[in-house]
Scaffold this motif. Structure first.
Motif, PDB file in Angstrom:
ATOM      1  N   LEU A 163       2.175  22.246 -44.404  1.00 23.15           N
ATOM      2  CA  LEU A 163       3.563  22.498 -44.777  1.00 23.15           C
ATOM      3  C   LEU A 163       3.829  23.992 -44.719  1.00 23.15           C
ATOM      4  N   SER A 164       5.116  24.319 -44.597  1.00 26.44           N
ATOM      5  CA  SER A 164       5.534  25.716 -44.542  1.00 26.44           C
ATOM      6  C   SER A 164       6.901  25.841 -45.198  1.00 26.44           C
ATOM      7  N   CYS A 165       7.247  27.049 -45.610  1.00 26.96           N
ATOM      8  CA  CYS A 165       8.563  27.283 -46.213  1.00 26.96           C
ATOM      9  C   CYS A 165       8.962  28.733 -45.981  1.00 26.96           C
ATOM     10  N   GLY A 166      10.258  29.026 -46.189  1.00 27.57           N
ATOM     11  CA  GLY A 166      10.668  30.384 -45.897  1.00 27.57           C
ATOM     12  C   GLY A 166      12.062  30.758 -46.349  1.00 27.57           C
ATOM     13  N   MET A 167      12.550  31.831 -45.761  1.00 30.25           N
ATOM     14  CA  MET A 167      13.843  32.400 -46.136  1.00 30.25           C
ATOM     15  C   MET A 167      15.029  31.553 -45.690  1.00 30.25           C
ATOM     16  N   ASP A 168      14.791  30.562 -44.849  1.00 33.36           N
ATOM     17  CA  ASP A 168      15.887  29.695 -44.413  1.00 33.36           C
ATOM     18  C   ASP A 168      16.125  28.548 -45.395  1.00 33.36           C
ATOM     19  N   SER A 169      15.494  28.633 -46.578  1.00 28.11           N
ATOM     20  CA  SER A 169      15.655  27.654 -47.668  1.00 28.11           C
ATOM     21  C   SER A 169      15.027  26.309 -47.362  1.00 28.11           C
ATOM     22  N   SER A 170      14.260  26.202 -46.307  1.00 22.24           N
ATOM     23  CA  SER A 170      13.677  24.906 -45.935  1.00 22.24           C
ATOM     24  C   SER A 170      12.188  24.853 -46.223  1.00 22.24           C
ATOM     25  N   ILE A 171      11.716  23.628 -46.416  1.00 17.76           N
ATOM     26  CA  ILE A 171      10.295  23.336 -46.464  1.00 17.76           C
ATOM     27  C   ILE A 171      10.033  22.337 -45.336  1.00 17.76           C
ATOM     28  N   LYS A 172       9.059  22.640 -44.504  1.00 23.07           N
ATOM     29  CA  LYS A 172       8.778  21.793 -43.346  1.00 23.07           C
ATOM     30  C   LYS A 172       7.368  21.225 -43.427  1.00 23.07           C
ATOM     31  N   ILE A 173       7.248  19.957 -43.077  1.00 23.32           N
ATOM     32  CA  ILE A 173       5.949  19.303 -42.973  1.00 23.32           C
ATOM     33  C   ILE A 173       5.666  19.061 -41.497  1.00 23.32           C
ATOM     34  N   TRP A 174       4.478  19.476 -41.066  1.00 22.00           N
ATOM     35  CA  TRP A 174       4.109  19.425 -39.662  1.00 22.00           C
ATOM     36  C   TRP A 174       2.903  18.519 -39.460  1.00 22.00           C
ATOM     37  N   SER A 175       2.871  17.837 -38.346  1.00 24.01           N
ATOM     38  CA  SER A 175       1.695  17.066 -37.946  1.00 24.01           C
ATOM     39  C   SER A 175       1.043  17.732 -36.740  1.00 24.01           C
ATOM     40  N   LEU A 176      -0.268  17.909 -36.830  1.00 19.84           N
ATOM     41  CA  LEU A 176      -1.024  18.492 -35.715  1.00 19.84           C
ATOM     42  C   LEU A 176      -1.733  17.419 -34.905  1.00 19.84           C
ATOM     43  N   LYS A 177      -1.452  16.167 -35.202  1.00 26.14           N
ATOM     44  CA  LYS A 177      -2.171  15.038 -34.608  1.00 26.14           C
ATOM     45  C   LYS A 177      -2.142  15.066 -33.084  1.00 26.14           C
ATOM     46  N   ASP A 178      -0.969  15.306 -32.507  1.00 29.13           N
ATOM     47  CA  ASP A 178      -0.833  15.264 -31.053  1.00 29.13           C
ATOM     48  C   ASP A 178      -1.481  16.466 -30.369  1.00 29.13           C
ATOM     49  N   PHE A 179      -1.867  17.476 -31.173  1.00 27.43           N
ATOM     50  CA  PHE A 179      -2.428  18.696 -30.597  1.00 27.43           C
ATOM     51  C   PHE A 179      -3.864  18.919 -31.044  1.00 27.43           C
TER      52      PHE A 179
END
Length: 363
Positions: free
Chosen positions: A179-195
């Motif tokens: 997961l990641s978060c930042g100044m754009d007020s968002s929290i993002k969940i990422w999957s690395l499965k395909d990579f």
């Protein structure tokens, strides 16, 4: 989750260190290797210092590294180890260069370049400490392999962050999820499965770093914009749940919605609890947890520390403070078992708090 407040724990302020008069932004216990669980590192300006917590509140300096770039300002530090189990440090800051320091000889081993702005946070994968995440002002997250020095993945693009990335974290059990978060007020969940084949390839790469086929990941599994309305400067996994913090005097525990595919979900996030942290309304104030995530600590801009048991109650079990500590707490560090709490402050000081003998016997 229980709303019942547990018995207060009693901590005692046992030490104060004054590194300099310049801000200290990063602080971390070595939770990668239990042999060094009482060792911690701090960063500020172009200096990295390694300490050991001794009994009765004593602290001793083990090593110090001063970067040759006098204009560097380190913001973040995390622990890793090499193939032989020797501890290593990853540090970075204002110039965006990631330094890998060999603690057995306390010398610079490698430098990673590529970010187009400062690096705000580094995190190591608990199960594979060769894997390192970096969050940058350049709106990207990068995945590195410390062993081979290659940049494996760059998480950036059309659906990625649209402002500085301030915090990142590896899922505690699913290595292919971050997961990641930042100044754009968002929290993002990422999957690395395909990579993941590129991740595996990075461990045996013996060519030039620049020849590695670094892949761009543009689309996260989930983008949550409805948890916070301002900068999100710290986020951590709590099992499959997420703890995140903005400048709203609270930490929020929430459950991500089920992802249906193509970034679409089955609804909004489910907020489970909110942990009130008064006077914590400035950004770059990072919380920490012990190894088992049973103790959470966070400081505020008045030098106070709030201690929570995030898996039990939204109420602080204790508040730590001393009249001499009045400077904003930029980051806390919580020991392996939660018995020692450290904080680093805007005024260049480090404070140590220890669980009282009576409290520890009652645990």
């Amino acid at each position: 989750m229980s709303g019942k407040k547990k018995r207060d724990r009693e901590y005692k302020c046992t030490n104060r260190l004054q590194e300099s008069k310049r801000p200290l932004y990063g602080l971390a216990f070595n939770l990668t290797d239990a042999r060094y669980k009482n060792v911690f590192a701090s960063v500020g300006i172009n200096r990295v210092t390694v300490y050991k917590c001794l009994p009765q509140g004593e602290v001793t300096v083990l090593q110090a590294y001063v970067d040759e770039d006098k204009d560097e300002n380190f913001y973040t530090v995390c622990w890793s180890c090499d193939d032989f189990g020797c501890p290593m440090l990853a540090v970075s800051g204002s110039h965006g260069v990631i330094r890998i320091i060999d603690c057995s000889q306390f010398r610079l081993q490698k430098s990673f370049t590529g970010h187009g702005g400062s690096v705000n946070e580094l995190r190591v994968q608990p199960q594979k400490p060769e894997l390192l995440l970096s969050a940058s002002k350049d709106e990207s997250v990068r995945l590195w392999n410390i062993k081979t020095g290659v940049c494996v993945l760059i998480l950036a693009g059309s659906a990625a962050h649209r402002n500085e990335v301030l915090s990142v974290d590896f899922h505690p059990s699913d290595m292919k999820k971050i997961l990641s978060c930042g100044m754009d007020s968002s929290i993002k969940i990422w999957s690395l499965k395909d990579f993941w084949r590129y991740v595996e390839m990075s461990f045996t790469w013996d060519g030039l770093r620049t020849d590695f086929p670094t892949k761009y990941v543009q689309f996260p599994l989930l983008s949550a914009f409805d948890v916070h309305n301002n900068y999100v400067d710290c986020a951590r996994w709590l099992g499959d749940l997420v703890l995140s913090k903005s400048v709203d005097n609270e930490i929020v525990l929430w459950k991500p919605p089920k992802v249906l595919g193509n970034g679409h979900s089955d609804g909004s996030v489910d907020v489970l609890q909110k942990y009130a942290v008064p006077e914590c309304d400035i950004w770059f104030m990072k919380f920490s947890m012990d190894f088992h995530c049973t103790t959470l600590t966070i400081g505020n801009r008045e030098g106070k520390i709030f201690v929570f048991e995030p898996q039990n109650s939204p109420l602080a079990i204790t508040k730590l403070g001393t009249p001499q500590c009045k400077s904003p707490v930029r980051q806390t560090a919580t020991s392996f078992d939660g018995s020692t709490i450290l904080c680093c402050c805007e005024d260049g000081s480090i404070w140590r708090w220890d669980l009282s003998t009576a409290s520890s016997k009652d645990e």
